[in-house]
Design an enzyme around this catalytic site. Sequence first.
Site, PDB file in Angstrom:
ATOM      1  CB  CYS A 115      -1.050   0.033   1.208  1.00 25.61           C
ATOM      2  SG  CYS A 115      -2.064   1.327   1.244  1.00 25.61           S
TER       3      CYS A 115
ATOM      4  CB  CYS B  34      -1.538   4.093   8.005  1.00 19.13           C
ATOM      5  SG  CYS B  34      -2.425   4.706   6.619  1.00 19.13           S
TER       6      CYS B  34
ATOM      7  CB  CYS C 258      -0.570   0.000   8.413  1.00 22.05           C
ATOM      8  SG  CYS C 258      -1.518  -1.243   7.096  1.00 22.05           S
TER       9      CYS C 258
ATOM     10  CB  CYS D 242     -14.957  -7.425   7.336  1.00 22.27           C
ATOM     11  SG  CYS D 242     -14.220  -5.781   6.984  1.00 22.27           S
TER      12      CYS D 242
ATOM     13  CB  CYS E  37     -18.219  -5.425   5.999  1.00 22.61           C
ATOM     14  SG  CYS E  37     -17.405  -4.092   6.680  1.00 22.61           S
TER      15      CYS E  37
ATOM     16  CB  CYS F 278     -18.248  -0.249   9.196  1.00 20.07           C
ATOM     17  SG  CYS F 278     -17.238  -1.079  10.599  1.00 20.07           S
TER      18      CYS F 278
ATOM     19  NE  ARG G 181     -17.113  -5.735  14.319  1.00 22.32           N
ATOM     20  CZ  ARG G 181     -17.561  -4.687  13.426  1.00 22.32           C
ATOM     21  NH1 ARG G 181     -16.917  -3.884  12.970  1.00 22.32           N
ATOM     22  NH2 ARG G 181     -18.848  -4.806  13.164  1.00 22.32           N
TER      23      ARG G 181
HETATM   24  N1  SAM Z   1      -6.516   0.429   3.276  1.00 24.22           N
HETATM   25  C1  SAM Z   1      -7.742   0.801   3.911  1.00 24.22           C
HETATM   26  C2  SAM Z   1      -7.870   1.792   4.932  1.00 24.22           C
HETATM   27  O1  SAM Z   1      -6.865   2.290   5.586  1.00 24.22           O
HETATM   28  O2  SAM Z   1      -9.035   2.464   4.825  1.00 24.22           O
HETATM   29  C3  SAM Z   1      -8.523  -0.523   4.435  1.00 24.22           C
HETATM   30  C4  SAM Z   1      -7.483  -1.538   5.140  1.00 24.22           C
HETATM   31  S1  SAM Z   1      -6.813  -0.843   6.606  1.00 24.22           S
HETATM   32  C5  SAM Z   1      -5.607  -2.201   7.169  1.00 24.22           C
HETATM   33  C6  SAM Z   1      -8.258  -0.963   7.622  1.00 24.22           C
HETATM   34  C7  SAM Z   1      -8.070  -0.471   9.016  1.00 24.22           C
HETATM   35  O3  SAM Z   1      -7.184  -1.534   9.804  1.00 24.22           O
HETATM   36  C8  SAM Z   1      -7.513   0.684   9.355  1.00 24.22           C
HETATM   37  O4  SAM Z   1      -8.298   1.876   9.418  1.00 24.22           O
HETATM   38  C9  SAM Z   1      -6.720   0.572  10.807  1.00 24.22           C
HETATM   39  O5  SAM Z   1      -7.947   1.096  11.525  1.00 24.22           O
HETATM   40  C10 SAM Z   1      -6.848  -0.896  11.124  1.00 24.22           C
HETATM   41  N2  SAM Z   1      -5.236  -1.350  11.354  1.00 24.22           N
HETATM   42  C11 SAM Z   1      -4.391  -1.439  10.671  1.00 24.22           C
HETATM   43  N3  SAM Z   1      -3.251  -1.823  11.198  1.00 24.22           N
HETATM   44  C12 SAM Z   1      -3.488  -1.662  12.514  1.00 24.22           C
HETATM   45  C13 SAM Z   1      -2.779  -2.058  13.415  1.00 24.22           C
HETATM   46  N4  SAM Z   1      -1.283  -2.243  13.463  1.00 24.22           N
HETATM   47  N5  SAM Z   1      -3.361  -2.213  14.929  1.00 24.22           N
HETATM   48  C14 SAM Z   1      -4.689  -1.849  14.720  1.00 24.22           C
HETATM   49  N6  SAM Z   1      -5.553  -1.401  13.865  1.00 24.22           N
HETATM   50  C15 SAM Z   1      -4.908  -1.442  12.432  1.00 24.22           C
HETATM   51  C1  DTB Z   2     -11.186  -2.603  11.654  1.00 23.11           C
HETATM   52  O1  DTB Z   2     -11.307  -1.436  12.317  1.00 23.11           O
HETATM   53  N1  DTB Z   2      -9.989  -3.252  12.244  1.00 23.11           N
HETATM   54  C2  DTB Z   2      -9.821  -4.348  10.939  1.00 23.11           C
HETATM   55  C3  DTB Z   2     -10.670  -3.965  10.063  1.00 23.11           C
HETATM   56  N2  DTB Z   2     -11.495  -2.933  10.470  1.00 23.11           N
HETATM   57  C4  DTB Z   2     -10.566  -4.252   8.702  1.00 23.11           C
HETATM   58  C5  DTB Z   2      -8.388  -4.404  10.782  1.00 23.11           C
HETATM   59  C6  DTB Z   2      -7.344  -4.633  11.613  1.00 23.11           C
HETATM   60  C7  DTB Z   2      -6.077  -4.908  11.249  1.00 23.11           C
HETATM   61  C8  DTB Z   2      -5.042  -5.210  12.102  1.00 23.11           C
HETATM   62  C9  DTB Z   2      -3.537  -5.463  11.761  1.00 23.11           C
HETATM   63  C10 DTB Z   2      -3.512  -6.436  10.609  1.00 23.11           C
HETATM   64  O2  DTB Z   2      -3.961  -7.659  10.951  1.00 23.11           O
HETATM   65  O3  DTB Z   2      -2.960  -6.243   9.721  1.00 23.11           O
HETATM   66 FE1  SF4 Z   3      -2.673   1.426   3.544  1.00 23.55          FE
HETATM   67 FE2  SF4 Z   3      -2.507   0.233   5.620  1.00 23.55          FE
HETATM   68 FE3  SF4 Z   3      -2.919   2.660   5.644  1.00 23.55          FE
HETATM   69 FE4  SF4 Z   3      -5.116   0.994   4.982  1.00 23.55          FE
HETATM   70  S1  SF4 Z   3      -4.042   1.239   6.858  1.00 23.55           S
HETATM   71  S2  SF4 Z   3      -4.239   2.863   3.886  1.00 23.55           S
HETATM   72  S3  SF4 Z   3      -3.712  -0.532   4.047  1.00 23.55           S
HETATM   73  S4  SF4 Z   3      -1.197   1.855   4.986  1.00 23.55           S
END
Ligand code: SAM
Ligand code: DTB
Ligand code: SF4
Length: 349
Positions: A85, A89, A92, A129, A160, A220, A292
């Site tokens: 990606c 963030c 992430c 989801c 979702c 959501c 959640r």
């Molecule tokens: N790329 C899209 C976005 O960012 O909206 C969708 C996928 S992203 C992985 C979805 C959500 O995962 C993020 O908004 C964040 O709240 C959660 N997330 C990602 N990495 C995480 C982490 N290390 N710990 C907790 N939540 C995480």
């Molecule tokens: C949300 O709020 N948490 C989920 C889902 N929506 C998509 C994602 C959590 C991701 C945690 C880090 C991972 O497993 O990569």
């Molecule tokens: Fe990309 Fe992860 Fe950010 Fe979603 S949370 S936009 S997957 S870097």
Amino acid sequence: MSHTVHTAHTTAGSAAQPLQFHPPHKSPLARHAVAQRVWSVAEVQALLELPFSDLIFQAQTAHRAHFDPNQVELATLLSVKTGGCPEDCGYCPQSVHFDTGVEAGKLMGVEAVREAAERAKVAGATRFCMGAAWRAPKDRDVAAVAELVRAVKDTGLQACCTLGMLDEGHAETLREAGLDYYNHNLDTAPDYYGEIISTRDFQDRLDTLVRVRNAGISVCCGGIVGMGESRLQRAGLIAELANLAPYPESVPINHLVKVAGTPLVEQPDLDPLEFVRTIAVARITMPKARVRLSAGRQSMSDAVQALCFVAGANSIFYGEKLLTTPNPDVDADMALLQRLGLKAARAQA
Ligand code: SAM
Ligand code: DTB
Ligand code: SF4
């Protein structure tokens, strides 16, 4: 006084306000909106600071007014497009900016997704989801995900997805395929957002949420705590969520999962009771939402999870994996629910 979904930047520091009517605006769903309270950040902070028992009592009272307190929704996650990606963030593991060992993959095919959804259904989930590590899907990506949504809907599960920022027409395409919810988190307070993400801003998130609402898809939307934000900033995040008009139907509260290679890996642990407080305040300010208990359960004790349910959480991510990181295994979750006398929500006929 009129308020729209764009109240987001006006809530910080505003004085306490009584019940407000959020009038029907662009959103077809907003037609059904009834009087909704507007929360100032100071009011939300005051809730976070209540004596713990008083806070939990208020949250339980709000929970019992709208839900069976002994019922929990089980939602299963699947990463349908992993890694690579372009966003940065800081939490992430899927960002190209960080070396986390997550490899970039292609979008999964329909049959593999259908099988995963069927397995989730057999295991007892009611919502499925699908997450994609995109900044914003292209038209052809949305068309392909629409096929995945159709496959999930065929199984009888609620569908979702979370695909990043949506462009004009994308939400409508997904809605036509039967999408029930779109997940798009605000993630943190507006005044902390720039510390965590530099490749987009808070307003970008709000813009996609408006598109989702206008297409008639349920929202959501939640956030992550434990990223070094202050209590005031946690209040700022909850106020933003609660002041969306209408507030989200589903509110995931994630605890940061610290992943090696990400800038937040060394983040000191948040006091678990502060996490419980955040759940309670989400319940009080968004009483009819599914709150959640999301990422982070793997490193949470059973006792803390139990407190989260008492504080009003009534949904969990269920299944051994979140997107790329582990989640408690199904047997452990079933045992925990049984010890607490909690029942899984049934699929709607
Ligand atoms: N790329 C899209 C976005 O960012 O909206 C969708 C996928 S992203 C992985 C979805 C959500 O995962 C993020 O908004 C964040 O709240 C959660 N997330 C990602 N990495 C995480 C982490 N290390 N710990 C907790 N939540 C995480
Ligand atoms: C949300 O709020 N948490 C989920 C889902 N929506 C998509 C994602 C959590 C991701 C945690 C880090 C991972 O497993 O990569
Ligand atoms: Fe990309 Fe992860 Fe950010 Fe979603 S949370 S936009 S997957 S870097």
